[in-house]
Design an enzyme around this catalytic site. Structure first.
Site: not given
Ligand code: IMP
Ligand code: MG
Length: 340
Positions: A13, A43
């Site tokens: 982000d 995105h």
């Molecule tokens: P997962 O990728 O859904 O397994 O989540 C694992 C961790 O990564 C969590 O804390 C999510 O909030 C974070 N996370 C995964 N993808 C993103 C992203 O694109 N932006 C921000 N946080 C992410």
């Molecule tokens: Mg994002």
């Protein structure tokens, strides 16, 4: 010169979508290839007042002449991808590697089951369970999905061929460095490595082909889900500073903290960054909103940028000053630095 990889410097982000969409319009690359985990990342970019979001396509999706590719390391949710292809009218310019892994409903259900959700705060998009099946070699891949048949391509071959011809290529990372399975604070991480090396591997490009590694930092740090965040400020303070944000995939409130120089330096090392982009300067310094020339930024905001440059030894070539794609200070010409 022709190949840049763009990755997030903190916890995702950072605003990579806008930076990549800007670069794509400015430099018209032959290929924009997306690496990273999959549809857990969203995105966002804004052009002429209209907001676009992509969870599967590269952020160059508005470019008519850029070929949009998903590398073999990327997990695909076919429904989300097909919807985005339709919305961006991108049928003739999207290419999916034959070995991209496929997320199904079981993965999503598993990801949303109570235990991992409360403990890690995942996005619930099925990416962790799908990557786990991939490691077990039981995951379905793109060439087994008839709906994707017309998009199948050898992505690594296509990118390397373009680079042989000195054509411009943008490789787009997702998430952020400290969500890396290896380099983040385990277990509060995503399901694979997401640093620049991993993103290059995701699309099948080796380290010697990369000309620039553009690392994107936001002017403050945010994090969604669980896990440590140094100097985290509370919700009231975040609201006062205008740092309140909500996740583009999950809608969850993002936790916030001030810019962290130690984390930035570590991120630069992990990614071999060669230059920096700094986003949302106008959120940290409201008088900078919409400014497009470096000399017109407020002295305090320039001090902040110069401090980052001194502390890291890298130049900040792109500075985001608003949501619109063109709300940006592009110093690449004045600093005599190529981005792509
Ligand atoms: P997962 O990728 O859904 O397994 O989540 C694992 C961790 O990564 C969590 O804390 C999510 O909030 C974070 N996370 C995964 N993808 C993103 C992203 O694109 N932006 C921000 N946080 C992410
Ligand atoms: Mg994002």
């Amino acid at each position: 010169m022709p190949c840049v990889v763009v990755v997030g410097g903190f916890f995702g982000d950072e605003g990579k979508g806008k930076i990549i969409a800007y670069l794509a319009r400015q430099y018209n690359p032959m290929i924009a290839a997306r690496g990273g985990v999959g549809p857990n990342a969203g995105h966002t970019f804004v052009l002429n007042g209209k907001t676009y979001k992509v969870r599967m396509l590269p952020s160059a999706a508005l470019n008519d002449s850029t070929r949009l590719m998903l590398g073999p390391g990327v997990l695909i949710n076919p429904q989300i991808l097909l919807d985005e292809i339709r919305n961006f009218e991108a049928q003739d310019r999207v290419f999916v590697d034959s070995t991209c892994g496929i997320i199904n409903n079981d993965h999503i259900e598993k990801d949303n089951a109570e235990y991992p959700k409360t403990r890690l705060g995942t996005t619930g998009t099925g990416t962790g369970p799908a990557n786990s099946d991939r490691a077990l070699r039981t995951l379905r891949i793109a060439k087994e999905v008839p709906e994707l048949f017309e998009y199948i391509e050898d992505v690594s071959n296509a990118i390397n061929y373009s680079l042989d011809k000195k054509e411009r290529v943008i490789i787009e990372g997702t998430q952020g460095t400290f969500l890396s399975l290896y380099h983040g604070e385990y277990p509060f991480v995503t399901s694979k490595d997401v640093t620049s090396s991993a993103v290059c591997s995701d699309v099948g490009v080796g380290p010697k082909r990369i000309d620039e590694v553009l690392l994107v930092f936001k002017s403050y740090v945010t994090r969604v889900g669980q896990g440590p965040l140094k100097n985290e400020i509370d919700n009231d303070e975040a609201r006062k500073r205008g740092w309140t944000e909500y996740g583009s995939v999950t809608g969850r409130r993002r936790r916030a903290a001030p810019f962290d120089m130690d984390l930035a330096r570590r991120s630069i090392r992990l990614n071999s960054a060669t230059q920096l982009a700094l986003t949302k300067l106008d959120v940290a310094f409201p008088s900078c909103k919409g400014i497009r020339e470096y000399s017109k930024l407020s002295p305090e905001s320039r001090n902040f940028i110069e401090e980052i440059e001194q502390e890291t030894g890298l130049m900040v070539t792109l500075i985001g000053t608003g949501a619109e794609l063109n709300d940006i200070v592009d110093r690449s010409t004045s600093l005599n630095m190529n981005i792509i």
